[in-house]
Design a protein around this motif. Structure first.
Motif, mmCIF file in Angstrom:
data_model
loop_
_atom_site.group_PDB
_atom_site.id
_atom_site.type_symbol
_atom_site.label_atom_id
_atom_site.label_comp_id
_atom_site.label_asym_id
_atom_site.label_seq_id
_atom_site.Cartn_x
_atom_site.Cartn_y
_atom_site.Cartn_z
ATOM 1 N N ALA A 70 0.816 -1.220 0.000
ATOM 2 C CA ALA A 70 0.000 0.000 0.000
ATOM 3 C C ALA A 70 0.845 1.264 0.000
ATOM 4 O O ALA A 70 0.310 2.370 0.064
ATOM 5 C CB ALA A 70 -0.938 -0.007 1.212
ATOM 6 N N GLY A 90 1.566 3.194 -5.841
ATOM 7 C CA GLY A 90 0.764 2.692 -6.958
ATOM 8 C C GLY A 90 -0.688 2.343 -6.622
ATOM 9 O O GLY A 90 -1.376 3.069 -5.908
ATOM 10 N N ALA A 127 6.023 -6.096 6.126
ATOM 11 C CA ALA A 127 6.029 -7.564 5.986
ATOM 12 C C ALA A 127 6.306 -7.887 4.532
ATOM 13 O O ALA A 127 5.755 -7.247 3.638
ATOM 14 C CB ALA A 127 4.674 -8.145 6.407
ATOM 15 N N THR A 163 5.323 -14.502 -3.910
ATOM 16 C CA THR A 163 4.790 -13.155 -3.644
ATOM 17 C C THR A 163 3.435 -12.937 -4.327
ATOM 18 O O THR A 163 2.532 -12.335 -3.748
ATOM 19 C CB THR A 163 5.796 -12.094 -4.155
ATOM 20 O OG1 THR A 163 7.070 -12.380 -3.600
ATOM 21 C CG2 THR A 163 5.366 -10.690 -3.759
ATOM 22 N N VAL A 190 -1.520 0.649 -16.057
ATOM 23 C CA VAL A 190 -1.560 1.889 -15.270
ATOM 24 C C VAL A 190 -0.120 2.360 -15.096
ATOM 25 O O VAL A 190 0.764 1.548 -14.795
ATOM 26 C CB VAL A 190 -2.171 1.628 -13.869
ATOM 27 C CG1 VAL A 190 -2.109 2.888 -13.019
ATOM 28 C CG2 VAL A 190 -3.589 1.110 -13.977
ATOM 29 N N SER A 239 6.364 0.396 -11.106
ATOM 30 C CA SER A 239 6.807 -0.855 -11.739
ATOM 31 C C SER A 239 6.619 -0.833 -13.247
ATOM 32 O O SER A 239 7.477 -1.335 -13.980
ATOM 33 C CB SER A 239 6.142 -2.084 -11.123
ATOM 34 O OG SER A 239 4.789 -1.910 -11.014
ATOM 35 N N THR A 240 5.531 -0.251 -13.742
ATOM 36 C CA THR A 240 5.343 -0.286 -15.202
ATOM 37 C C THR A 240 6.276 0.692 -15.917
ATOM 38 O O THR A 240 6.580 0.503 -17.089
ATOM 39 C CB THR A 240 3.875 -0.001 -15.593
ATOM 40 O OG1 THR A 240 3.422 1.169 -14.916
ATOM 41 C CG2 THR A 240 2.986 -1.164 -15.264
HETATM 42 N N1 LIG Z 1 0.561 -0.987 -12.935
HETATM 43 C C1 LIG Z 1 -0.094 -1.726 -13.813
HETATM 44 O O1 LIG Z 1 -0.194 -1.419 -15.031
HETATM 45 C C2 LIG Z 1 -0.764 -2.983 -13.354
HETATM 46 C C3 LIG Z 1 -1.657 -3.603 -14.228
HETATM 47 C C4 LIG Z 1 -2.300 -4.756 -13.815
HETATM 48 C C5 LIG Z 1 -2.049 -5.270 -12.564
HETATM 49 N N2 LIG Z 1 -1.171 -4.658 -11.746
HETATM 50 C C6 LIG Z 1 -0.949 -5.249 -10.425
HETATM 51 O O2 LIG Z 1 -1.252 -4.274 -9.453
HETATM 52 C C7 LIG Z 1 -0.471 -4.528 -8.287
HETATM 53 C C8 LIG Z 1 0.290 -3.277 -7.895
HETATM 54 O O3 LIG Z 1 1.092 -2.881 -8.982
HETATM 55 P P1 LIG Z 1 1.682 -1.400 -9.066
HETATM 56 O O4 LIG Z 1 1.948 -1.165 -10.501
HETATM 57 O O5 LIG Z 1 0.816 -0.474 -8.311
HETATM 58 O O6 LIG Z 1 3.092 -1.588 -8.324
HETATM 59 P P2 LIG Z 1 4.105 -0.529 -7.682
HETATM 60 O O7 LIG Z 1 3.656 0.870 -7.881
HETATM 61 O O8 LIG Z 1 5.449 -0.932 -8.164
HETATM 62 O O9 LIG Z 1 3.999 -0.865 -6.121
HETATM 63 C C9 LIG Z 1 4.297 -2.151 -5.683
HETATM 64 C C10 LIG Z 1 3.879 -2.242 -4.231
HETATM 65 O O10 LIG Z 1 4.041 -3.610 -3.798
HETATM 66 C C11 LIG Z 1 4.869 -3.621 -2.653
HETATM 67 N N3 LIG Z 1 5.613 -4.874 -2.606
HETATM 68 C C12 LIG Z 1 6.397 -5.415 -3.572
HETATM 69 N N4 LIG Z 1 6.884 -6.588 -3.152
HETATM 70 C C13 LIG Z 1 6.395 -6.783 -1.889
HETATM 71 C C14 LIG Z 1 6.547 -7.804 -0.934
HETATM 72 N N5 LIG Z 1 7.294 -8.878 -1.187
HETATM 73 N N6 LIG Z 1 5.903 -7.681 0.256
HETATM 74 C C15 LIG Z 1 5.141 -6.578 0.513
HETATM 75 N N7 LIG Z 1 4.963 -5.571 -0.364
HETATM 76 C C16 LIG Z 1 5.595 -5.684 -1.543
HETATM 77 C C17 LIG Z 1 5.737 -2.406 -2.759
HETATM 78 O O11 LIG Z 1 6.189 -2.063 -1.462
HETATM 79 P P3 LIG Z 1 7.514 -1.134 -1.237
HETATM 80 O O12 LIG Z 1 7.115 0.245 -1.721
HETATM 81 O O13 LIG Z 1 7.742 -1.193 0.231
HETATM 82 O O14 LIG Z 1 8.590 -1.731 -2.065
HETATM 83 C C18 LIG Z 1 4.741 -1.388 -3.340
HETATM 84 O O15 LIG Z 1 3.915 -0.859 -2.325
HETATM 85 C C19 LIG Z 1 0.414 -5.724 -8.641
HETATM 86 O O16 LIG Z 1 -0.226 -6.909 -8.231
HETATM 87 C C20 LIG Z 1 0.478 -5.655 -10.150
HETATM 88 O O17 LIG Z 1 0.792 -6.897 -10.745
HETATM 89 C C21 LIG Z 1 -0.513 -3.515 -12.110
#
Ligand SMILES: NC(=O)c1ccc[n+]([C@@H]2O[C@H](COP(=O)([O-])OP(=O)(O)OC[C@H]3O[C@@H](n4cnc5c(N)ncnc54)[C@H](OP(=O)(O)O)[C@@H]3O)[C@@H](O)[C@H]2O)c1
Length: 254
Positions: free
Chosen positions: A14, A17, A63, A114, A190, A194-195
């Motif tokens: 949380a 993203g 965690a 994960t 989005v 990460s993207t």
């Molecule tokens: N962005 C897209 O286009 C997209 C599209 C479809 C689905 N999704 C899905 O949406 C979800 C979030 O993606 P996002 O793009 O918002 O990612 P993001 O902005 O990179 O954020 C990732 C989040 O996950 C946390 N995280 C990563 N590994 C972890 C672990 N082992 N334990 C606890 N927390 C962990 C990170 O925590 P820290 O900040 O502490 O590292 C961060 O809060 C994912 O499941 C992704 O596959 C994303």
């Protein structure tokens, strides 16, 4: 209006993203929120401050959801300290962007732990708090188009998301009769931290408006959070074991 007051939500990942947007959306609807993170403590604290500004309680818990013991400790802590858990958003994911043929076994293990097993461990550990005779607890897992489409460099994550969607359906069979709904939200592209790291990210971002049917509007983390809110609310009580796609129609055509 959706009212989640007196509810407690845990959102994994949380700090940034989609997870961040979901935590804030649930809090704006009245829920107290457990903000999970693994590395970004300062960002997680900022999310907590915003939640408190909305008049809700926020709890920040570090965690690694790729580790069963971390999940169990986090949920134990929630049971002892908060004493309640009504909503889980299993959002955190990892994986890296690489060809399948270049991926090492450890990459697969970390990604599956994960992105897939975390959901099982969260539900197993959380069940004593989630199970209920009246009303429904809500578990929402976040998936992506890689679960059913082939995308360059996305095989490790895509495979994990396909497994996630199946595991969510099967979990439903095991917990549905105990007052728990498990659903998957499949989001389109989005722009998040990460993207932005995806090879050819700029091209992918530029192509978004062509495939979706939303004019110049592009999908944001807040759009995804709106549907998280719906799936967390009583309005979705009869949606069970489903995958709901939120992408403006981008993936229904070639
Ligand atoms: N962005 C897209 O286009 C997209 C599209 C479809 C689905 N999704 C899905 O949406 C979800 C979030 O993606 P996002 O793009 O918002 O990612 P993001 O902005 O990179 O954020 C990732 C989040 O996950 C946390 N995280 C990563 N590994 C972890 C672990 N082992 N334990 C606890 N927390 C962990 C990170 O925590 P820290 O900040 O502490 O590292 C961060 O809060 C994912 O499941 C992704 O596959 C994303």
């Amino acid at each position: 209006m959706i009212d989640l007051s007196k509810k407690v939500a845990l959102v994994t990942g949380a700090s940034r993203g989609i997870g961040r947007a979901s935590a804030l959306r649930l809090a704006a609807a009245g829920a107290d929120v457990v903000v999970n993170y693994v590395t970004s403590q300062a960002a997680a604290m900022e999310v907590a401050t915003e939640i408190e500004r909305l008049g809700r309680r926020a709890y920040v818990v570090k965690a690694d959801v790729g580790e069963q013991e971390d999940i169990e400790s986090m949920v134990d802590w929630i049971g002892t300290t908060v004493g309640q858990l009504d909503i889980i958003v299993s959002n955190a994911a990892t994986g890296g962007f690489r060809p399948l043929l270049a991926a090492k076994v450890q990459h697969f293990h970390t990604t599956i732990n994960t992105n897939v097993l975390a959901l099982v461990h969260l539900v197993r550990a959380g069940l004593p708090l989630l199970a209920r005779e009246e009303g429904r607890a809500k578990v929402i897992a976040i998936s992506s188009h890689g679960s059913h489409m082939a995308l360059p460099m996305y095989g490790v994550i895509g495979g994990s998301k396909a497994a996630l969607e199946s595991i969510a359906r099967h979990l439903t069979l095991e917990v549905g009769h105990r007052g728990v709904n498990v659903n998957v939200l499949k989001a389109g592209l989005v722009e998040t931290d990460s993207t932005r790291n995806i090879p050819f990210a700029d091209q992918m971002f530029a192509g978004r408006t062509e495939k979706a049917m939303m004019g110049n509007r592009v999908l944001t983390a807040d759009d995804v959070a709106d549907v998280v809110l719906f799936l967390a609310s009583p309005l979705s009580d009869l949606i069970q074991g489903e995958t709901v796609t939120v992408d403006g129609g981008a993936a229904i055509h070639v």
